[in-house]
Design an enzyme around this catalytic site. Sequence first.
Site, mmCIF file in Angstrom:
data_model
loop_
_atom_site.group_PDB
_atom_site.id
_atom_site.type_symbol
_atom_site.label_atom_id
_atom_site.label_comp_id
_atom_site.label_asym_id
_atom_site.label_seq_id
_atom_site.Cartn_x
_atom_site.Cartn_y
_atom_site.Cartn_z
ATOM 1 N N ASN A 38 64.878 1.937 21.193
ATOM 2 C CA ASN A 38 63.781 1.053 21.550
ATOM 3 C C ASN A 38 62.546 1.353 20.696
ATOM 4 O OD1 ASN A 38 62.199 -0.798 22.923
ATOM 5 N ND2 ASN A 38 62.798 -0.068 24.964
ATOM 6 N N GLU A 115 66.761 4.120 9.453
ATOM 7 C CA GLU A 115 66.135 3.677 10.701
ATOM 8 C C GLU A 115 66.524 2.233 10.994
ATOM 9 O OE1 GLU A 115 61.913 3.959 10.742
ATOM 10 O OE2 GLU A 115 61.766 3.699 12.915
ATOM 11 N N GLN A 177 50.375 5.978 22.912
ATOM 12 C CA GLN A 177 49.948 7.177 22.151
ATOM 13 C C GLN A 177 49.869 6.845 20.655
ATOM 14 O OE1 GLN A 177 52.700 10.395 22.893
ATOM 15 N NE2 GLN A 177 52.303 11.338 20.924
HETATM 16 N N1 LIG Z 1 59.738 13.775 22.234
HETATM 17 C C1 LIG Z 1 58.501 13.209 22.157
HETATM 18 N N2 LIG Z 1 57.588 13.479 23.102
HETATM 19 C C2 LIG Z 1 56.360 12.912 23.045
HETATM 20 N N3 LIG Z 1 55.937 12.079 22.055
HETATM 21 C C3 LIG Z 1 56.823 11.788 21.096
HETATM 22 C C4 LIG Z 1 58.138 12.322 21.077
HETATM 23 N N4 LIG Z 1 58.792 11.841 19.981
HETATM 24 C C5 LIG Z 1 57.903 11.027 19.341
HETATM 25 N N5 LIG Z 1 56.723 11.001 19.991
HETATM 26 C C6 LIG Z 1 55.525 10.215 19.648
HETATM 27 O O1 LIG Z 1 55.763 8.907 20.150
HETATM 28 C C7 LIG Z 1 55.331 7.919 19.202
HETATM 29 C C8 LIG Z 1 56.550 7.111 18.739
HETATM 30 O O2 LIG Z 1 57.440 7.987 18.033
HETATM 31 P P1 LIG Z 1 58.175 7.439 16.713
HETATM 32 O O3 LIG Z 1 58.997 8.555 16.178
HETATM 33 O O4 LIG Z 1 57.196 6.777 15.828
HETATM 34 O O5 LIG Z 1 59.136 6.332 17.379
HETATM 35 P P2 LIG Z 1 59.867 5.090 16.670
HETATM 36 O O6 LIG Z 1 60.032 5.425 15.232
HETATM 37 O O7 LIG Z 1 61.156 4.980 17.422
HETATM 38 O O8 LIG Z 1 58.980 3.898 16.886
HETATM 39 C C9 LIG Z 1 54.675 8.678 18.062
HETATM 40 O O9 LIG Z 1 53.280 8.742 18.314
HETATM 41 C C10 LIG Z 1 55.300 10.070 18.159
HETATM 42 O O10 LIG Z 1 54.436 11.072 17.658
HETATM 43 N N1 LIG Z 2 60.390 -9.061 15.988
HETATM 44 C C1 LIG Z 2 60.883 -7.940 15.444
HETATM 45 N N2 LIG Z 2 60.146 -6.822 15.544
HETATM 46 C C2 LIG Z 2 60.721 -5.730 15.029
HETATM 47 C C3 LIG Z 2 61.986 -5.717 14.414
HETATM 48 N N3 LIG Z 2 62.243 -4.434 14.055
HETATM 49 C C4 LIG Z 2 61.171 -3.711 14.424
HETATM 50 N N4 LIG Z 2 60.253 -4.508 14.992
HETATM 51 C C5 LIG Z 2 58.910 -4.156 15.444
HETATM 52 C C6 LIG Z 2 58.855 -3.327 16.657
HETATM 53 C C7 LIG Z 2 57.664 -2.466 16.402
HETATM 54 O O1 LIG Z 2 56.469 -3.178 16.723
HETATM 55 C C8 LIG Z 2 57.671 -2.247 14.895
HETATM 56 C C9 LIG Z 2 58.345 -0.992 14.422
HETATM 57 O O2 LIG Z 2 59.422 -0.677 15.252
HETATM 58 P P1 LIG Z 2 59.580 0.851 15.789
HETATM 59 O O3 LIG Z 2 60.763 0.812 16.687
HETATM 60 O O4 LIG Z 2 59.759 1.692 14.568
HETATM 61 O O5 LIG Z 2 58.318 1.169 16.519
HETATM 62 O O6 LIG Z 2 58.391 -3.370 14.368
HETATM 63 C C10 LIG Z 2 62.705 -6.931 14.298
HETATM 64 O O7 LIG Z 2 63.813 -7.038 13.772
HETATM 65 N N5 LIG Z 2 62.098 -7.997 14.815
#
Ligand SMILES: Nc1ncnc2c1ncn2[C@@H]1O[C@H](COP(=O)(O)OP(=O)(O)O)[C@@H](O)[C@H]1O
Ligand SMILES: Nc1nc2c(ncn2[C@H]2C[C@H](O)[C@@H](COP(=O)(O)O)O2)c(=O)[nH]1
Length: 257
Positions: A38, A115, A177
């Site tokens: 997610n 990713e 956050q």
């Molecule tokens: N295990 C964890 N506990 C608390 N905060 C976290 C943890 N893992 C990531 N975060 C924080 O949560 C936010 C989203 O993490 P991120 O790795 O960017 O997620 P994604 O790439 O899936 O969107 C960032 O601010 C990150 O520093």
């Molecule tokens: N509408 C879509 N939004 C997308 C897609 N892949 C990622 N995202 C959005 C969701 C977040 O706002 C941001 C980065 O995703 P993270 O999971 O890294 O926080 O981009 C998509 O295919 N369609």
Amino acid sequence: SWLWKVRICSDETLNCFAFRLKICGGHPDFRLVCIEGNIASGKTTFLEYFSKTSNIEVLTEPVSKWRDVQGHNPLSLMYQDPERWGMTLQTYVQLTMLDRHLTPMVSSASVRMMERSIFSAKYIFVENLSRSGKMPAVDYAILSEWFDWITTNISIPVDLIVYLQTSPQTCHDRLKQRCREEEKVIPLVRRKVPRLDTFTAFKYLDSIHQLHEDWLIKQTSFPLPAPVLVIPADHDRQEMQNQYEENRDKIIAACFT
Ligand SMILES: Nc1ncnc2c1ncn2[C@@H]1O[C@H](COP(=O)(O)OP(=O)(O)O)[C@@H](O)[C@H]1O
Ligand SMILES: Nc1nc2c(ncn2[C@H]2C[C@H](O)[C@@H](COP(=O)(O)O)O2)c(=O)[nH]1
């Protein structure tokens, strides 16, 4: 016959051959692991951790491209008006994710961690826009035909999916956050308003969560391009690093079975 040999070795022929090989899927000399989860589930954090491993190359989501394509920000546009701009963003996401899949290795690593994937872009995000009534049927139909053509005509091998399984609440807390500019339009509190918000964060994160669960756990929605390894990801940072280490060998082994 020498003329034919010269033609075969001419640059444009070789370039064309290389292009065909790329499109038709010359067997890559590395294994691909797609990290799914997610929004704000911890995918980037997971990749940062493994990027320090010599035998692993990491590819993050091209979010920077979605936030700036020739000066336009389709990610922001989509969050502000998904019905108008959902197709625009998803078309570009599909192109940039395909490019990610086809990008040659830049190192001698034997495993690439990427990713997300072209598959989750379609099966999670396009599906969510469609099911929530935010994508016109004609847009969904055209995107689906594009996706079907790409995945039928271009070899896109995936060897393992790692699913960072979180609760929507955890993602909600971490999203707050992180505080990404474009995502600020997502109201991060559960608002009780007469009309439905374009994006009520919790509803949005819960919908995205359910689509991941249907695809990767229940396996009732769309085909899986690879086996799935589930890592519970609601834990704090330290415990997550323990989880990463406990699963490191399992991830590598699954790529080569
Ligand atoms: N295990 C964890 N506990 C608390 N905060 C976290 C943890 N893992 C990531 N975060 C924080 O949560 C936010 C989203 O993490 P991120 O790795 O960017 O997620 P994604 O790439 O899936 O969107 C960032 O601010 C990150 O520093
Ligand atoms: N509408 C879509 N939004 C997308 C897609 N892949 C990622 N995202 C959005 C969701 C977040 O706002 C941001 C980065 O995703 P993270 O999971 O890294 O926080 O981009 C998509 O295919 N369609």
